[in-house]
Enzyme design. Structure first.
Site: not given
Ligand code: 5BU
Length: 453
Positions: A295
């Site tokens: 990011k």
């Molecule tokens: P989760 O455990 O499925 O919630 O992880 C989601 C990942 O995607 C995590 O690494 C976040 O930093 C990343 N992410 C997110 O959750 N939402 C967003 O909008 C973005 C990245 Br861009």
């Protein structure tokens, strides 16, 4: 009809329809843009418009009037003045201070409110207004739009049980303008193309990975699609783990199931180049790409340093890196990105209460489309077909967690937003059996993609 037709020609002369290449609020591209705002400066036309609307919905049918912000506000105000029926104002966003009310004005629970929308496309902004008014205990019996772009919005709203009518439809307006020879040859073609495309969109079909590959020019975007087609997986796993052993263990279980592995390299306690070289080799052997969710969000020169230097030297191993473009289009230019590395911009995050608005998202999409290094974007809505759409915030069962993350089911990501890839983290790596769970997400993602074709 004469009166309506005459009125439309008058407003057309104000330049309410523009021809070109526009990104709409929804993130979709369109060869025509319709904007009723100029009418606000013509009291005579506002009055005529209100009278036409009152002809369609008689004033005894509602007790309040509310316009979908902002374009419909002057129209709703005039309607209120003409009918002597009180106006209420819906805010577009919570102001974050003071009363924090979303609806301003005087109203009582159970009152029946007429909603006015200027142009209806998908119906999404209208739906937000409906939800906010209903939260206040108001009843929505009548909704009027001025112009229906015939892109499924009216049908979407009717499907969920509301009575909505429109003064004009784009096809009908097109006939009026053509009959009166108001359109140039090129404009006729543009509208015909637009109407034809709408039919495809209303059928709610998505484009296939093969078609998408034709539209994506970047080699990494094409490669990701090739992997997806070969392995029949659109699943990217987010390995948000803090030591290399855990990551490598996860990869040994899911390497065959994924098209991409997403990392936050700066959370790894024991990061080393021997780890990254090992991971890179596995990614080649198992055929998946490495995404670094860095990011980037700074000015171009700092982004460039963060990409190439420091202990992680991201550009030496990552296939794809994420970036915010808050600092403008220049912030992701001149980054000396290797030819085989792509960027994913972030248009809209999956968290609850994000502070970006439709205008910001539209700007990010425009910047993304103009930068040849960008292969796609993260958004929670359908975007232009020339971008790959990545959707994090995926979970079979969870909807919202206590930390502000929101989740949708893979079916929603593919069917509603026409996503191309789902990004799944905790749901997989925290599960009892990450391999089986990853298989389940892979199968759900693939099935949802195929069902949308
Ligand atoms: P989760 O455990 O499925 O919630 O992880 C989601 C990942 O995607 C995590 O690494 C976040 O930093 C990343 N992410 C997110 O959750 N939402 C967003 O909008 C973005 C990245 Br861009």
């Amino acid at each position: 009809m004469e009166e309506k037709e005459q009125f439309f020609l008058e407003i057309y002369n104000l330049g309410i329809i523009k021809f070109g290449n526009f990104t709409l609020k929804s993130g979709m591209n369109s060869p025509i843009y319709i904007d009723f705002r100029p009418i606000a400066s013509r009291p005579d036309l506002l009055i005529k418009l209100s009278d036409l609307l009152l002809h369609e919905v008689p004033s005894y049918d509602f007790e309040l009037i509310c316009g979908v912000p902002y374009a419909a506000l002057p129209i709703a105000t005039t309607l209120s003045l003409r009918s002597k029926i009180p106006l209420i104002i819906k805010r577009k966003e919570n102001k974050g201070y003071g009363t924090e009310r979303m609806i301003e004005g005087i109203y009582k629970i159970g009152q029946n409110c007429l909603i006015i929308e200027d142009v209806i496309t998908s119906g999404d902004s209208l739906l937000k207004t409906i939800i906010d008014l209903e939260k206040e205990g108001l009843i929505i019996k009548n909704i009027m739009s001025i112009l229906d772009r015939e892109q499924g919005g009216i049908e979407n709203i009717k499907k969920i049980g509301y009575d909505i009518r429109t003064l004009f439809r784009i096809g009908e307006v097109f006939k009026i303008l053509k009959k009166k020879s108001f359109l140039k040859e090129k404009e006729i073609h543009m509208i015909q193309f637009f109407i034809k495309n709408n039919i495809k969109n209303i059928q709610n079909k998505r484009i296939s990975y093969e078609e998408k590959k034709e539209k994506i020019s970047h080699p990494i975007g094409k490669k990701l699609i090739d992997i997806t087609l070969k392995k029949k997986t659109n699943l990217i796993v987010s390995a948000d783990l803090i030591n290399t052993k855990q990551i490598l263990k996860l990869v040994s279980l899911i390497g065959d199931i994924i098209c991409g592995l997403k990392l936050h390299v700066d959370i790894i306690n024991d990061f080393s180049f021997s780890f990254i070289n090992y991971l890179k080799n596995i990614s080649i052997k198992k055929n998946f790409l490495l995404l670094e969710d860095r990011k980037l969000c700074d000015v171009s020169s700092t982004n460039c340093l963060q990409l190439h230097y420091g202990i992680h030297k991201i550009s030496s191993w990552a296939d794809i890196v994420t970036a915010h473009v808050l600092a403008g289009s220049m912030s992701i230019q001149n980054l000396n990105i290797p030819y085989n590395m792509g960027l994913i911009t972030i248009s809209e995050m999956s968290s609850y209460g994000g502070i970006y608005d439709d205008n910001y998202i539209r700007n990010v999409l425009n910047i993304s489309l103009k930068n040849p290094k960008v292969i796609g974007t993260v958004a929670q809505r359908k975007v232009d077909d020339r971008l790959l759409l990545f959707t994090p915030g995926i979970h079979f069962y969870e909807k919202k967690n206590h930390l502000g993350n929101t989740y949708i089911h893979p079916v929603q990501a593919f069917e509603k937003n026409k996503s191309d890839f789902i990004i799944v983290g905790k749901a997989i790596f925290q599960s009892k059996n990450p391999k089986i769970t990853a298989e389940e997400y892979k199968n759900a993602g693939w099935k949802a993609y195929e069902n949308g074709l």
